[in-house]
Scaffold this active site. Structure first.
Site, PDB file in Angstrom:
ATOM      1  CD  GLU A 137      -3.278   0.189   2.117  1.00  0.00           C
ATOM      2  OE1 GLU A 137      -4.460  -0.025   1.852  1.00  0.00           O
ATOM      3  OE2 GLU A 137      -2.855   0.257   3.280  1.00  0.00           O
ATOM      4  CG  HIS A 159       7.338 -29.698  -0.281  1.00  0.00           C
ATOM      5  ND1 HIS A 159       7.842 -30.961  -0.473  1.00  0.00           N
ATOM      6  CD2 HIS A 159       8.058 -29.156   0.741  1.00  0.00           C
ATOM      7  CE1 HIS A 159       8.809 -31.186   0.407  1.00  0.00           C
ATOM      8  NE2 HIS A 159       8.966 -30.104   1.154  1.00  0.00           N
ATOM      9  CE  LYS A 206     -12.388   1.550   0.941  1.00  0.00           C
ATOM     10  NZ  LYS A 206     -11.720   2.492   1.822  1.00  0.00           N
TER      11      LYS A 206
END
Ligand code: PA5
Length: 449
Positions: free
Chosen positions: A288, A309, A423
């Protein structure tokens, strides 16, 4: 107190030491801009000297509130998202038993919510809390974050149904802005105990404010030691410390050079599952802060040896646009030796008598050699033990380095304009009052009536 230490030795085959040292002036300028408040985002520098400014009275208030919740609750739900939850989650997971759920309880179970909008998650949480003595720590700086506000309403409704409004208000603590926002208004009206998120501390830098400290104290950990560790690192990373001896300065310079050298992804590596969420916190801090203006390293993380793995193949052999920063824990909290077996059917007697950690350390060393040989530079951070003090050091080290690194990159490390886009679309789609024009545009775009 010992200190966490940084080594860039396994980067030097890719970036010479002189080149790292030549960043000293640029780093000093970045540090001065942070200190003098002359850089971008200078209204969000409250984290810089936060550890040393926390008072005994601050800690006592947090400890007293935590004690009240610990005594009255079987479970405490921490509602918050992003910077309003990752720090607390990271510290609690790093310090508590991996099997806390099954251990004899010495205090309430800490649950996290308000960080997703999954109907299943929320319905299952409410089912779990039915009939239980629970409390809520509701954390939102803006007070309007959808995930958190929606979750809080559900939790508050259940709590009030179970214990009545008067008792419920004793078990709800709000952590929010000092004066603005819906949560502040609600808290004043309902009479909740509140703590303030300082105006000049952004969410992802807020773990050493009540945002992180209260949940950590409720989980039963020593917030004084955590803060003391952060103060120690505030001193070790001070501008007066020589570049080569300042871990935040060297880390910021090295990652900046690696980025300029074509590395696009920094992978934070751990060898202890307890550190998974520390990496999640770190990813938010750096992602951010730096991912803007079409720039920035992509912060990724892996849990080794588990992910050797799965992602191990890519790291060893994929496109050479990565480097690793390995968090290595010197001494485990517990001691466990591998037993000998008379029949040795599994062929593992060569490990008999060794500590499990020795096997882990050889996996770590073997991986480092393989990855560096394979073209992946390795930065190494050594943590003496997973204790409050060393986690506190790690937090401040990463925060200071992030501020420096953002300035070296030339971005504002303290804003996050990019998180608003989803948003706006979500509110338009949900037809939130005030978003009529966006809703109409969205409907037209999606061909809806
Ligand atoms: O770092 C940030 O600023 C964000 O991650 C916020 O912490 C997050 O969006 C939550 O915001 P708020 O605390 O206002 O609910």
């Amino acid at each position: 107190m010992k200190n966490i230490t940084l080594s860039v030795e396994k980067v030097l085959g890719f970036i010479p030491q002189e080149k790292i040292n030549s960043c000293a002036d640029a780093v000093a300028k970045a540090q001065a801009a942070l200190e003098d408040g002359t850089g971008k985002g200078n209204d969000f520098l409250g984290w810089l000297h936060l550890p040393s400014s926390i008072t005994d009275a601050d800690l006592k208030d947090l400890e007293d509130t935590a004690k009240g919740l610990r005594e009255s609750c079987e479970a405490v739900v921490v509602a918050g998202i992003g910077g309003s939850y990752l720090g607390a989650k990271a510290v609690i997971e790093a310090l508590q038993s991996s099997f806390q759920w099954l251990k004899e309880k010495k205090g309430p179970v800490i649950l996290f919510a308000g960080n997703n909008i999954s109907e299943d998650y929320l319905a299952e949480l409410l089912d779990l809390l039915k009939g239980k003595k629970f409390g809520i720590i509701n954390i939102s700086k803006s007070g309007t974050t959808t995930e958190t506000a929606l979750t809080f309403r559900l939790l508050k409704t259940l709590l009030e149904q179970q214990v009545g409004k008067d008792e419920a208000r004793k078990r709800i603590v709000a952590i929010t802005d000092s004066s603005k926002g819906a949560l502040r208004k609600l808290s004043t009206q309902e009479g909740y105990k509140t703590f303030v998120i300082p105006d000049n501390v952004g969410g992802r830098f807020s773990v050493l404010t009540p945002v992180g400290l209260l949940p950590i104290a409720v989980a039963g950990f020593d917030i004084r030691a955590l803060v003391a560790g952060a103060v120690e690192m505030e001193n070790k990373c001070a501008n007066s410390v020589k570049f080569e001896e300042n871990p935040a300065a060297v880390y910021a310079a090295t990652r900046n050079l690696l980025y300029k050298d074509g590395k696009k992804i920094e992978i934070l590596v751990n060898y202890h599952p307890k550190l998974h969420f520390l990496a999640e916190w770190w990813k938010q801090l750096y992602g951010e802060s730096e991912g803007k203006d079409k720039k920035g390293l992509f912060p990724a993380s892996v849990d080794f040896t588990t992910d050797l793995h799965s992602m191990g193949q890519w790291i060893q052999d994929g496109e050479r646009i990565i480097y690793e920063t390995v968090i290595s824990v010197e001494t485990p909290v517990k001691k466990l030796e591998f037993p000998s077996d008379a029949e040795n059917l599994d062929g593992l007697n060569f490990l008999a008598g060794k500590r499990i950690d020795e096997v882990n350390k050889m996996a770590e060393l073997g991986t480092q050699i393989a990855h560096v040989d394979g073209g992946v530079p390795n930065i190494h951070i050594s943590v003496p033990e997973l204790t409050e003090a060393y986690i506190g050091q790690l937090i401040y080290f990463f925060e200071k380095a992030c501020g420096i690194s953002g300035y070296l990159l030339g971005v504002n490390p303290f804003d996050q304009p990019g998180v608003e886009a989803y948003k706006k679309n979500m509110f338009a789609l949900l037809e939130k009052p005030g978003y009529e024009a966006e809703t109409a545009a969205m409907k037209a775009r999606l061909g809806k009536k």
